[in-house]
Scaffold this motif. Structure first.
Motif, mmCIF file in Angstrom:
data_model
loop_
_atom_site.group_PDB
_atom_site.id
_atom_site.type_symbol
_atom_site.label_atom_id
_atom_site.label_comp_id
_atom_site.label_asym_id
_atom_site.label_seq_id
_atom_site.Cartn_x
_atom_site.Cartn_y
_atom_site.Cartn_z
ATOM 1 N N UNK A 8 0.834 -1.213 0.000
ATOM 2 C CA UNK A 8 0.000 0.000 0.000
ATOM 3 C C UNK A 8 0.865 1.259 0.000
ATOM 4 N N UNK A 9 1.993 1.210 0.686
ATOM 5 C CA UNK A 9 2.934 2.323 0.607
ATOM 6 C C UNK A 9 3.475 2.459 -0.808
ATOM 7 N N UNK A 10 3.804 1.340 -1.437
ATOM 8 C CA UNK A 10 4.364 1.380 -2.791
ATOM 9 C C UNK A 10 3.361 1.966 -3.782
ATOM 10 N N UNK A 11 2.085 1.599 -3.658
ATOM 11 C CA UNK A 11 1.068 2.174 -4.543
ATOM 12 C C UNK A 11 0.957 3.675 -4.302
ATOM 13 N N UNK A 12 0.966 4.072 -3.036
ATOM 14 C CA UNK A 12 0.867 5.498 -2.714
ATOM 15 C C UNK A 12 2.034 6.280 -3.302
ATOM 16 N N UNK A 13 3.211 5.623 -3.452
ATOM 17 C CA UNK A 13 4.375 6.281 -4.038
ATOM 18 C C UNK A 13 4.402 6.165 -5.563
ATOM 19 N N UNK A 14 3.406 5.500 -6.123
ATOM 20 C CA UNK A 14 3.338 5.362 -7.574
ATOM 21 C C UNK A 14 4.041 4.143 -8.126
ATOM 22 N N UNK A 68 3.461 0.921 -8.816
ATOM 23 C CA UNK A 68 2.458 -0.139 -8.951
ATOM 24 C C UNK A 68 3.101 -1.478 -9.262
ATOM 25 N N UNK A 69 4.169 -1.471 -10.039
ATOM 26 C CA UNK A 69 4.853 -2.725 -10.377
ATOM 27 C C UNK A 69 5.479 -3.354 -9.128
ATOM 28 N N UNK A 70 6.094 -2.521 -8.306
ATOM 29 C CA UNK A 70 6.685 -3.026 -7.066
ATOM 30 C C UNK A 70 5.628 -3.598 -6.135
ATOM 31 N N UNK A 71 4.498 -2.892 -6.041
ATOM 32 C CA UNK A 71 3.406 -3.378 -5.201
ATOM 33 C C UNK A 71 2.866 -4.700 -5.722
ATOM 34 N N UNK A 90 2.025 -10.441 -5.383
ATOM 35 C CA UNK A 90 2.081 -11.740 -6.064
ATOM 36 C C UNK A 90 2.765 -12.778 -5.173
ATOM 37 N N UNK A 91 3.783 -12.349 -4.457
ATOM 38 C CA UNK A 91 4.446 -13.256 -3.519
ATOM 39 C C UNK A 91 3.521 -13.615 -2.348
ATOM 40 N N UNK A 113 -4.933 -12.112 -7.956
ATOM 41 C CA UNK A 113 -5.312 -11.379 -6.749
ATOM 42 C C UNK A 113 -4.466 -10.117 -6.608
ATOM 43 N N UNK A 114 -3.181 -10.217 -6.931
ATOM 44 C CA UNK A 114 -2.288 -9.060 -6.822
ATOM 45 C C UNK A 114 -2.756 -7.923 -7.713
ATOM 46 N N UNK A 115 -3.102 -8.243 -8.968
ATOM 47 C CA UNK A 115 -3.563 -7.194 -9.894
ATOM 48 C C UNK A 115 -4.834 -6.532 -9.365
ATOM 49 N N UNK A 116 -5.757 -7.356 -8.869
ATOM 50 C CA UNK A 116 -7.013 -6.804 -8.355
ATOM 51 C C UNK A 116 -6.766 -5.919 -7.132
ATOM 52 N N UNK A 117 -5.859 -6.344 -6.271
ATOM 53 C CA UNK A 117 -5.574 -5.567 -5.059
ATOM 54 C C UNK A 117 -4.898 -4.246 -5.394
ATOM 55 N N UNK A 118 -3.964 -4.265 -6.324
ATOM 56 C CA UNK A 118 -3.315 -3.011 -6.733
ATOM 57 C C UNK A 118 -4.348 -2.043 -7.291
#
Length: 469
Positions: A206-212, A214-217, A222-223, A229-234
């Motif tokens: 969620x921090x990674x998405x907030x920083x832009x 999205x690939x890192x998040x 995914x791990x 599920x990862x794509x949907x959550x992002x």
């Protein structure tokens, strides 16, 4: 969005929770190590009751600053980076406190440790809440409190063993150095373990998405879950931020429509303050002093500390079993009602204390046993309700955009309330006395019941993206 535990990599999630909650262990250990060292501090620095209150309470000043700063800093540099900083602060504090040759140096050491405690107290719960599935979030977030109490109990056990081996907390131990200094130095070991372990866990998605990022998040999620599920959550996390996406700030805590502080912020502050006003840290910081004040020997008082730590862990385990089934709010209500009864019983027992001809204080008849049972029942009730649930709720109740800022303010309030209770206690023991002090904690427990009824809403089972403020 799939957020259940069924599709989650629970092995990896368990490892992440285990590492993150070492911060809770350090929080507990650093808070509890002072309990049992107070005779040493009095002798080394020639302290009276006010001086003891200041030296014990110094950690709370650092904790308030650490909690406030960590919430904001976590939005800037990440959750994991703040936890690493906390680990370094714990290590420095442990070494410096043991070497302190003046009260001023000791106070500085404890403030440094407090910065770590404050940071760990708010960041570990939010980090856990941001990586675990909603279906088990309460259970796994509650592990933080288990580790806090384990840290406290660990400190009590180490203090007892060292004091027993040396013949007292002020007696020489290894290298001719008094035991109470070794009590501080030994906490450097788990601090170093914490720092090393943090190298192996990922950043909050969620921090990674907030920083832009999205690939890192997506890579982290995914791990933790799987690619779909990862794509949907992002996408869900990004959508929750999109409507009001800007760099988080304290101004987010003000409702733009009304110009007033959001109600959810007041709820967070109330939860934080009431958790301390029921007096729990009097038991954890001053347990040895408390029981010696009513006639227990130092050795027996330290044993009571260990007993309190053990029953605290039992209370936390009950929370692990109940929090995701019963919910957060019912446990808070049960805890408030139970604590009001048990604290009232302790206050009554202490009101019967008598002073003998030799000046020794004791509780007549079976009142000492009644006080001991009621005090430990109170500890159990706290640790199956307000102890873990307050941290669970602070980690999950705020919407994504204001989570860091909300935690900063609530965490600051929690540690200021802690300081008020903890620093005032040594003076209250002298006047007006333990009975009046515990009567005040009883009233706070009763008021906390009314607060929960009026202000707290259930968060059980909701995703973080569904939180409203």
């Amino acid at each position: 969005m799939q957020s259940g535990a069924a599709r989650a990599n629970m092995g990896l999630i368990g490892m992440i929770v285990a590492v993150a909650t070492i911060g809770g262990f350090m929080f507990g250990y650093d808070s509890g190590v002072i309990n049992g060292t107070q005779k040493g501090l009095e002798a080394a620095f020639d302290l009276g009751s006010l001086g003891i209150g200041i030296n014990v309470g110094a950690i709370l000043l650092g904790s308030a600053i650490g909690a406030f700063g960590a919430g904001r800093l976590a939005d800037a540099i990440g959750r994991r980076a703040v936890m690493k900083l906390a680990a370094v602060l714990f290590l420095v504090s442990a070494l410096l406190a043991g070497f302190a040759d003046t009260s001023a140096v000791f106070i500085v050491a404890r403030i440094i440790g407090g910065l770590g405690v404050g940071a760990a107290s708010v960041i570990s719960p939010v980090y856990i809440s941001e990586v675990v599935p909603a279906a088990v979030r309460g259970r796994l977030s509650s592990v933080q409190q288990v580790m806090i109490i384990t840290g406290l109990t660990g400190a009590f056990v180490v203090n007892y063993v060292l004091a027993s081996y040396a013949g007292g907390s002020t007696a020489p131990l290894w290298g001719g150095i008094v035991a109470w200094r070794w009590m501080f130095w030994l906490q450097a070991v788990p601090a170093a373990v914490y720092f090393v372990a943090l190298q192996f866990i990922p950043e909050s998605p969620r921090y990674l998405v907030a920083r832009g990022d999205h690939d890192g998040a997506a890579a982290v999620l995914t791990r933790l879950f799987d690619a779909d599920t990862a794509r949907a959550m992002v996408a869900d996390i990004a959508a929750s931020l999109a409507a009001d996406h800007h760099r988080p700030s304290l101004s987010d805590l003000i409702d733009k429509a009304t110009g007033r502080i959001r109600p959810i912020v007041w709820t967070g502050i109330g939860l934080a303050v009431f958790q301390q006003f029921v007096g729990i840290n009097v038991v954890f910081y001053y347990g040895a002093t408390l029981w010696q004040a009513v006639g227990f020997s130092e050795d027996h008082a330290l044993q009571v500390n260990i007993l309190s730590g053990a029953v605290s862990i039992a209370g936390c385990i009950a929370t692990l079993l109940l929090v995701d089934r019963v919910g957060r709010r019912p446990l808070l209500l049960i805890g408030s009602a139970g604590m009001a009864v048990t604290l009232g019983t302790v206050a009554w027992a202490f009101s019967t204390a008598v002073t003998g001809a030799d000046g020794a204080v004791s509780l007549p008849g079976h009142n000492g046993v009644i006080a001991l049972i009621a005090a430990n029942a109170y500890v159990v009730l706290f640790n199956m309700s307000w102890g873990p649930i307050m941290w669970v709720m602070l980690g999950e109740m705020f919407p994504n955009q204001i989570r860091g800022s909300g935690l900063a303010v609530a965490g600051f309030a929690q540690w200021i309330a802690n300081a008020v209770i903890s620093v005032s206690f040594p003076a209250l023991v002298v006047s007006p006395g333990l009975a009046v002090a515990y009567a005040g904690y009883t009233l706070a427990a009763a008021a906390s019941f009314l607060f929960v009824r009026a202000m707290v809403r259930e968060t059980n089972g909701k995703t973080l993206e569904a939180m409203e403020g």
